[in-house]
Design a protein around this motif. Structure first.
Motif, PDB file in Angstrom:
ATOM      1  N   ARG A  32      50.130  22.353  15.338  1.00  0.00           N
ATOM      2  CA  ARG A  32      50.000  21.058  15.884  1.00  0.00           C
ATOM      3  C   ARG A  32      50.797  20.220  15.037  1.00  0.00           C
ATOM      4  NH1 ARG A  32      48.451  20.914  21.416  1.00  0.00           N
ATOM      5  NH2 ARG A  32      46.870  22.571  21.775  1.00  0.00           N
ATOM      6  N   PRO A  33      51.343  18.928  15.542  1.00  0.00           N
ATOM      7  CA  PRO A  33      51.804  18.055  14.743  1.00  0.00           C
ATOM      8  C   PRO A  33      50.645  16.957  14.265  1.00  0.00           C
ATOM      9  CG  PRO A  33      52.353  17.738  16.902  1.00  0.00           C
ATOM     10  CD  PRO A  33      51.800  18.847  17.043  1.00  0.00           C
ATOM     11  N   VAL A  34      50.840  16.383  13.026  1.00  0.00           N
ATOM     12  CA  VAL A  34      49.900  15.384  12.818  1.00  0.00           C
ATOM     13  C   VAL A  34      49.491  14.252  13.921  1.00  0.00           C
ATOM     14  CG1 VAL A  34      49.401  13.662  10.987  1.00  0.00           C
ATOM     15  CG2 VAL A  34      50.733  15.604  10.449  1.00  0.00           C
ATOM     16  N   HIS A  35      50.669  13.804  14.525  1.00  0.00           N
ATOM     17  CA  HIS A  35      50.053  12.678  15.648  1.00  0.00           C
ATOM     18  C   HIS A  35      49.293  13.291  16.645  1.00  0.00           C
ATOM     19  CE1 HIS A  35      53.645  14.525  17.827  1.00  0.00           C
ATOM     20  NE2 HIS A  35      52.744  14.350  18.976  1.00  0.00           N
ATOM     21  N   TRP A  36      48.911  14.395  16.578  1.00  0.00           N
ATOM     22  CA  TRP A  36      47.925  15.186  17.524  1.00  0.00           C
ATOM     23  C   TRP A  36      46.525  14.590  17.219  1.00  0.00           C
ATOM     24  CZ3 TRP A  36      44.720  19.721  17.102  1.00  0.00           C
ATOM     25  CH2 TRP A  36      44.282  20.387  18.394  1.00  0.00           C
ATOM     26  N   MET A  37      46.424  14.077  15.806  1.00  0.00           N
ATOM     27  CA  MET A  37      45.262  13.668  15.395  1.00  0.00           C
ATOM     28  C   MET A  37      44.926  12.124  15.840  1.00  0.00           C
ATOM     29  SD  MET A  37      43.136  16.368  14.228  1.00  0.00           S
ATOM     30  CE  MET A  37      41.844  15.308  13.441  1.00  0.00           C
ATOM     31  N   LEU A  38      45.849  11.361  16.081  1.00  0.00           N
ATOM     32  CA  LEU A  38      45.768  10.009  16.384  1.00  0.00           C
ATOM     33  C   LEU A  38      44.787   9.745  17.341  1.00  0.00           C
ATOM     34  CD1 LEU A  38      49.361   8.691  16.780  1.00  0.00           C
ATOM     35  CD2 LEU A  38      47.894   8.005  15.180  1.00  0.00           C
ATOM     36  N   GLY A  39      43.990   8.925  17.151  1.00  0.00           N
ATOM     37  CA  GLY A  39      42.643   8.621  18.130  1.00  0.00           C
ATOM     38  C   GLY A  39      41.415   9.383  17.686  1.00  0.00           C
ATOM     39  N   HIS A  40      41.575  10.586  16.807  1.00  0.00           N
ATOM     40  CA  HIS A  40      40.588  11.284  16.253  1.00  0.00           C
ATOM     41  C   HIS A  40      40.275  11.154  14.938  1.00  0.00           C
ATOM     42  CE1 HIS A  40      40.440  13.660  19.944  1.00  0.00           C
ATOM     43  NE2 HIS A  40      41.780  13.749  19.957  1.00  0.00           N
ATOM     44  N   THR A  41      41.045  10.302  14.220  1.00  0.00           N
ATOM     45  CA  THR A  41      40.607   9.882  12.744  1.00  0.00           C
ATOM     46  C   THR A  41      40.532   8.381  12.625  1.00  0.00           C
ATOM     47  OG1 THR A  41      42.998   9.443  12.575  1.00  0.00           O
ATOM     48  CG2 THR A  41      42.244  11.493  11.911  1.00  0.00           C
ATOM     49  N   ILE A  42      39.996   8.033  11.507  1.00  0.00           N
ATOM     50  CA  ILE A  42      39.846   6.603  11.358  1.00  0.00           C
ATOM     51  C   ILE A  42      40.007   6.227   9.812  1.00  0.00           C
ATOM     52  CG2 ILE A  42      38.123   6.035  13.105  1.00  0.00           C
ATOM     53  CD1 ILE A  42      35.806   6.444  10.741  1.00  0.00           C
ATOM     54  N   GLY A  43      40.173   4.989   9.284  1.00  0.00           N
ATOM     55  CA  GLY A  43      40.304   4.959   7.836  1.00  0.00           C
ATOM     56  C   GLY A  43      41.310   5.597   7.182  1.00  0.00           C
ATOM     57  N   GLU A  44      41.437   6.211   5.985  1.00  0.00           N
ATOM     58  CA  GLU A  44      42.378   6.900   5.359  1.00  0.00           C
ATOM     59  C   GLU A  44      42.618   8.249   5.839  1.00  0.00           C
ATOM     60  OE1 GLU A  44      41.839   6.771   1.065  1.00  0.00           O
ATOM     61  OE2 GLU A  44      41.115   4.710   1.339  1.00  0.00           O
ATOM     62  N   ALA A  45      41.923   8.807   6.539  1.00  0.00           N
ATOM     63  CA  ALA A  45      41.857  10.205   7.045  1.00  0.00           C
ATOM     64  C   ALA A  45      43.584  10.519   7.734  1.00  0.00           C
ATOM     65  CB  ALA A  45      41.045  10.677   8.133  1.00  0.00           C
ATOM     66  N   TYR A  46      43.924   9.835   8.598  1.00  0.00           N
ATOM     67  CA  TYR A  46      45.168  10.140   9.156  1.00  0.00           C
ATOM     68  C   TYR A  46      46.302   9.998   7.947  1.00  0.00           C
ATOM     69  CZ  TYR A  46      49.259   9.986  12.304  1.00  0.00           C
ATOM     70  OH  TYR A  46      50.166  10.547  12.837  1.00  0.00           O
ATOM     71  N   GLU A  47      46.196   9.049   7.105  1.00  0.00           N
ATOM     72  CA  GLU A  47      47.295   9.200   5.909  1.00  0.00           C
ATOM     73  C   GLU A  47      47.167  10.321   5.149  1.00  0.00           C
ATOM     74  OE1 GLU A  47      50.043   7.412   5.304  1.00  0.00           O
ATOM     75  OE2 GLU A  47      49.784   6.536   7.308  1.00  0.00           O
ATOM     76  N   GLN A  48      45.904  10.836   5.072  1.00  0.00           N
ATOM     77  CA  GLN A  48      45.509  11.873   4.045  1.00  0.00           C
ATOM     78  C   GLN A  48      46.514  13.129   4.947  1.00  0.00           C
ATOM     79  OE1 GLN A  48      41.399  11.804   4.148  1.00  0.00           O
ATOM     80  NE2 GLN A  48      41.321  11.480   1.695  1.00  0.00           N
ATOM     81  N   LEU A  49      46.277  13.082   6.262  1.00  0.00           N
ATOM     82  CA  LEU A  49      46.747  14.406   7.090  1.00  0.00           C
ATOM     83  C   LEU A  49      48.565  14.151   6.858  1.00  0.00           C
ATOM     84  CD1 LEU A  49      44.531  14.632   9.901  1.00  0.00           C
ATOM     85  CD2 LEU A  49      44.713  16.156   8.228  1.00  0.00           C
ATOM     86  N   VAL A  50      48.862  12.972   6.810  1.00  0.00           N
ATOM     87  CA  VAL A  50      50.345  12.683   6.980  1.00  0.00           C
ATOM     88  C   VAL A  50      50.905  13.297   5.497  1.00  0.00           C
ATOM     89  CG1 VAL A  50      52.139  10.808   6.657  1.00  0.00           C
ATOM     90  CG2 VAL A  50      50.330  10.867   8.521  1.00  0.00           C
TER      91      VAL A  50
END
Length: 126
Positions: A32-50
């Motif tokens: 799955r692409p990283v943007h699949w986690m948009l809305g399911h992350t907060i704070g630094e988590a999305y950047e960590q996944l990126v």
């Protein structure tokens, strides 16, 4: 009573940390692409996944990685500190993540971390 072999299987609802372990595995294995986690992350988590996802650290050749074990504890209400072991054949990786429940009662990933390089399983499956 109904004999065991004729009983329907008991299906329990997965915990939020079990659901997120599967979601994170899908992103970190490249399914799955990283943007699949948009809305399911907060704070630094999305950047960590990126940062992690382009390397697809949980992708393996020829063997589909799976969540082998997953657990968590609640240090306080609305927070889960979770861990999962990811297995692909004989290789096992560790993943840790933090979930926080928002005012809307939805759980979101607040942090994610992977263990070191893949290694052969050193102990029997849990």
């Amino acid at each position: 009573t109904v004999p065991a072999q004729h009983r329907p299987p008991h299906h329990r609802r997965p915990t939020p940390h079990e659901q997120f372990a599967e979601r994170l595995l899908a992103v970190l294995s490249g399914r799955r692409p990283v943007h699949w986690m948009l809305g399911h992350t907060i704070g630094e988590a999305y950047e960590q996944l990126v940062q992690l996802a382009p390397r697809t650290p949980l992708r393996t050749r020829g063997v589909l990685p799976v969540v082998r074990t997953c657990g968590g504890f609640h240090p306080r209400p609305g927070v889960v500190e979770a861990f999962a072991s990811i297995a692909a054949g004989e290789q096992v990786r560790a993943m840790a993540f933090r979930l926080e429940q928002g005012r809307d009662l939805r759980w979101r990933c607040a942090a994610v971390e992977l263990g070191g390089a893949p290694s052969a399983a050193a102990c029997a499956p849990a």
